[in-house]
Design an enzyme around this catalytic site. Structure first.
Site, PDB file in Angstrom:
ATOM      1  N   HIS A   1      61.144  16.444 -13.887  1.00  0.00           N
ATOM      2  CA  HIS A   1      62.146  17.488 -14.128  1.00  0.00           C
ATOM      3  C   HIS A   1      61.717  18.832 -13.569  1.00  0.00           C
ATOM      4  CE1 HIS A   1      63.800  14.587 -16.858  1.00  0.00           C
ATOM      5  NE2 HIS A   1      62.651  14.540 -17.510  1.00  0.00           N
TER       6      HIS A   1
ATOM      7  N   HIS B   1      61.847  26.815 -12.875  1.00  0.00           N
ATOM      8  CA  HIS B   1      63.226  26.342 -12.713  1.00  0.00           C
ATOM      9  C   HIS B   1      63.755  26.961 -11.429  1.00  0.00           C
ATOM     10  CE1 HIS B   1      63.467  24.781 -16.895  1.00  0.00           C
ATOM     11  NE2 HIS B   1      62.551  25.713 -17.093  1.00  0.00           N
TER      12      HIS B   1
ATOM     13  N   HIS C   1      58.363  29.887 -16.547  1.00  0.00           N
ATOM     14  CA  HIS C   1      58.211  29.868 -18.003  1.00  0.00           C
ATOM     15  C   HIS C   1      56.753  29.650 -18.363  1.00  0.00           C
ATOM     16  CE1 HIS C   1      62.683  28.644 -18.636  1.00  0.00           C
ATOM     17  NE2 HIS C   1      62.512  29.957 -18.534  1.00  0.00           N
TER      18      HIS C   1
ATOM     19  N   THR D   1      64.798  24.634 -23.286  1.00  0.00           N
ATOM     20  CA  THR D   1      65.971  24.478 -22.419  1.00  0.00           C
ATOM     21  C   THR D   1      66.133  23.057 -21.885  1.00  0.00           C
ATOM     22  OG1 THR D   1      64.799  25.157 -20.410  1.00  0.00           O
ATOM     23  CG2 THR D   1      65.832  26.909 -21.719  1.00  0.00           C
TER      24      THR D   1
HETATM   25  S1  BO1 Z   1      61.298  25.477 -21.673  1.00  0.00           S
HETATM   26  O1  BO1 Z   1      60.299  26.473 -21.419  1.00  0.00           O
HETATM   27  O2  BO1 Z   1      62.248  25.804 -22.695  1.00  0.00           O
HETATM   28  N1  BO1 Z   1      62.096  25.161 -20.321  1.00  0.00           N
HETATM   29  C1  BO1 Z   1      60.465  24.043 -22.185  1.00  0.00           C
HETATM   30  C2  BO1 Z   1      61.170  22.871 -22.335  1.00  0.00           C
HETATM   31  C3  BO1 Z   1      60.508  21.748 -22.779  1.00  0.00           C
HETATM   32  C4  BO1 Z   1      59.149  21.780 -23.030  1.00  0.00           C
HETATM   33  C5  BO1 Z   1      58.454  22.951 -22.881  1.00  0.00           C
HETATM   34  C6  BO1 Z   1      59.112  24.085 -22.447  1.00  0.00           C
HETATM   35  N2  BO1 Z   1      58.497  20.670 -23.441  1.00  0.00           N
HETATM   36  C7  BO1 Z   1      57.875  19.814 -22.503  1.00  0.00           C
HETATM   37  C8  BO1 Z   1      56.793  18.976 -23.115  1.00  0.00           C
HETATM   38  C9  BO1 Z   1      56.203  18.114 -22.025  1.00  0.00           C
HETATM   39  C10 BO1 Z   1      57.289  17.295 -21.390  1.00  0.00           C
HETATM   40  C11 BO1 Z   1      58.429  18.189 -20.943  1.00  0.00           C
HETATM   41  C12 BO1 Z   1      59.598  17.392 -20.493  1.00  0.00           C
HETATM   42  O3  BO1 Z   1      58.855  19.000 -21.999  1.00  0.00           O
HETATM   43  O4  BO1 Z   1      55.791  19.789 -23.633  1.00  0.00           O
HETATM   44  O5  BO1 Z   1      55.243  17.266 -22.563  1.00  0.00           O
HETATM   45  O6  BO1 Z   1      56.790  16.608 -20.267  1.00  0.00           O
HETATM   46  O7  BO1 Z   1      60.451  18.178 -19.724  1.00  0.00           O
HETATM   47 ZN    ZN Z   2      61.450  26.083 -18.707  1.00  0.00          ZN
END
Ligand code: BO1
Ligand code: ZN
Length: 261
Positions: A64, A97, A120, A203
């Site tokens: 992602h 992103h 981020h 997000t």
């Molecule tokens: S964010 O900063 O809101 N875009 C955000 C979104 C999801 C995560 C962290 C920050 N979590 C992470 C997990 C990872 C996983 C990933 C999947 O999501 O900590 O272990 O691989 O997208």
């Molecule tokens: Zn993010």
């Protein structure tokens, strides 16, 4: 698993099928307005040990996004406090992103403008011990958001994305590097930055509503060439990830506060 394709059964409109949190009332990202903020505080963010050299960095394509996870020596972890934060938050990882072209890509919109990309820096409340533990806990996370605008003048952008992504083009790939190919100084150039803060969510699914968002109002610069390197990384289907920002969510009368140094 989830996708960013509006026409996909697991596209952003249907993330609620993957996790009910994604249909919650305090989701991120949102549109931000730097002059309409409810309260203005003179409370700088404090960042401890920003210059600690990590024992290792893990560069990863999770299908992602492109993430860099920091492994700091125990006694000198980089951590954020002050500003809206009532505790110390340990820096865990950074990811980006981006969009299909140079004119979109950021998740947050600032003063009606969508920027070209957004970094981020993900931190967790030190009382929970790890990112995974903190993720679904009250006040579990703080994410520092930095917007990018295009600047193609010589030397304006300095993150060597080309080198960084080279060995993580395939989804699920990662490598560990014990040197300092990357420093948070690429993103946090000065401790003195103004920012907006509000209560929101991750997000991506599971969209937990546990994030104190801290979004810098001063954009960073990136060249079109460096930005294009991020679009080389591939998803699980082997297709390049051309964009990975979530649509704007309802603010639902949440307060957005302004902080300055
Ligand atoms: S964010 O900063 O809101 N875009 C955000 C979104 C999801 C995560 C962290 C920050 N979590 C992470 C997990 C990872 C996983 C990933 C999947 O999501 O900590 O272990 O691989 O997208
Ligand atoms: Zn993010």
């Amino acid at each position: 698993t989830f996708s960013y394709d509006e026409s996909d059964p697991y596209g952003p409109q249907n993330w609620g099928r993957l996790s009910e949190h994604c249909d919650g009332s305090q989701q991120s990202p949102i549109s931000l307005y730097s002059n309409d903020s409810l309260e203005i505080y003179r409370r700088p963010l404090r960042i401890q040990h920003l210059d600690t050299i990590p024992n290792s960095l893990t560069f990863r394509n999770n299908g992602h996004s492109f993430t860099i996870t920091f492994n700091y020596p125990g006694s000198r972890v980089a951590a954020v406090s002050g500003g809206p934060l009532k505790n110390s938050y340990v820096i865990s990882q950074v990811h980006w992103h981006w969009g299909m072209n140079d004119y979109d890509g950021s998740e947050h919109i600032l003063d009606f403008r969508r920027y070209s990309a957004e970094a981020h820096i993900v931190t967790y409340n030190s009382k929970y011990g790890s990112l995974t533990n903190a993720m679904n806990q009250p006040k579990g996370l703080a994410v520092l958001g930095f917007l990018y605008e295009i600047d193609n003048s010589y030397g304006a952008s300095d993150i060597p994305f080309g080198f960084l992504v080279e060995n993580v083009i395939e989804s699920g790939s990662s490598y560990v590097e014990n040197s300092h190919l990357f420093s948070l100084r690429h993103i946090i150039q000065s401790m003195e930055f103004d920012y907006l803060s509000y209560k929101g969510s991750l997000t991506t699914p599971n969209c937990f509503e546990t994030v104190t968002w801290i979004v810098s109002t001063k954009p960073l610069k990136i060249s079109s060439h460096d930005l294009a390197q991020l679009r080389r990384i591939k998803d699980e289907k082997g297709k390049p990830i051309l964009m990975n920002y979530r649509p704007i969510q309802r603010t639902n009368y949440r307060d957005v506060d302004k902080y300055c140094s």
